[in-house]
Design a protein around this motif. Structure first.
Motif, PDB file in Angstrom:
ATOM      1  N   GLU A 199       0.810  -1.225   0.000  1.00  0.00           N
ATOM      2  CA  GLU A 199       0.000   0.000   0.000  1.00  0.00           C
ATOM      3  C   GLU A 199       0.842   1.273   0.000  1.00  0.00           C
ATOM      4  O   GLU A 199       0.323   2.369  -0.188  1.00  0.00           O
ATOM      5  CB  GLU A 199      -0.908   0.021   1.236  1.00  0.00           C
TER       6      GLU A 199
ATOM      7  N   SER B 199      -0.516   5.187  -0.413  1.00  0.00           N
ATOM      8  CA  SER B 199      -0.713   5.862   0.876  1.00  0.00           C
ATOM      9  C   SER B 199       0.201   7.080   0.993  1.00  0.00           C
ATOM     10  O   SER B 199      -0.135   8.057   1.658  1.00  0.00           O
ATOM     11  CB  SER B 199      -0.484   4.893   2.037  1.00  0.00           C
TER      12      SER B 199
ATOM     13  N   CYS C  10      -6.567   3.665   1.428  1.00  0.00           N
ATOM     14  CA  CYS C  10      -5.600   2.638   1.045  1.00  0.00           C
ATOM     15  C   CYS C  10      -5.665   1.490   2.042  1.00  0.00           C
ATOM     16  O   CYS C  10      -5.753   1.712   3.248  1.00  0.00           O
ATOM     17  CB  CYS C  10      -4.183   3.198   1.036  1.00  0.00           C
TER      18      CYS C  10
END
Length: 227
Positions: free
Chosen positions: A36, A40, A49
């Motif tokens: 992620e 992010s 996210c």
């Protein structure tokens, strides 16, 4: 109208570009990927996210919980995650086929099952396949596991469109030709594709938002080469 969009495979390539494209025009995005960090780090206010392995039931449960508690409704699901292995057929192991199908077919199916309860009749599920999975298209040595799994995703899409044609959502599949992404570079080092990930992302975004008005259960070949 602001829509809620779920996208898998957002850490790089087309998925990464899709997040920016959708959020820039005001839609809400749930960005899912094993990693992620790239998304992010963008700190986009209308983007959630979540680290998610689509082959992991616990991760899928977290997605379901988020949708139930925070969104309540999903307008578009884009199954963009992909796993590519490029090996001569005689060197492919069972594990290579298993991983390709786990992500490209079983994972996409499981994510669809997770999101479907939150979708209405006018919702749209867009599966991202490959020209390599289309019957009669040019095939490439080394892609037996990848291309056959992408072919299975096409058939799955057609079946689901039939199964849900009365209640919705619509299901369509885009069979992409060569796009300049990290995955393409890994598979074919040095090959230069005619389209960037952002250019293809724009097409996918427009289709995801409007294509279900015109298509259901269709495979659209998004490639500027033949066959």
């Amino acid at each position: 109208m602001i829509k809620n969009i779920v996208i898998t495979g957002t850490s790089r390539g087309i998925g990464y570009e899709l997040v920016a494209l959708f959020t820039n025009v005001g839609h809400n995005v749930l960005a899912l990927s094993r990693n992620e960090v790239p998304i992010s780090g963008l700190n986009i206010s209308n983007c959630q996210c979540m680290p998610c392995d689509i082959t992991n039931d616990d991760d899928l449960k977290k997605v379901s919980d988020f949708l139930k508690n925070d969104w309540k409704r999903v307008d578009v699901l884009i199954n963009n995650s992909g796993y590519l292995v490029n090996k001569p057929f005689e060197k492919l192991k069972r594990e290579d086929f298993q991983e390709a199908y786990d992500v490209n077919v079983f994972g996409a199916a499981a994510m669809t099952q997770t999101v479907l309860p939150f979708m209405k009749k006018d919702g749209h599920v867009v599966n991202i396949s490959s020209m390599g999975g289309v019957q009669g298209s040019a095939k490439f040595p080394g892609l037996a596991a990848y291309s056959s799994s992408k072919g299975a995703l096409i058939t799955l899409t057609e079946v689901l469109a039939e199964e849900y044609k009365e209640t919705g959502p619509a299901f369509n599949v885009l069979a992409l030709g060569a796009v300049q992404t990290e995955m393409l570079e890994e598979a074919f080092p040095g090959y230069k594709a005619p389209l960037t990930a952002k250019e293809m992302g724009k097409y996918i975004m427009d289709f995801a938002l409007k294509g279900n008005q015109f298509y259901n259960g269709k495979v659209l070949q998004v490639s500027n080469s033949t066959p």
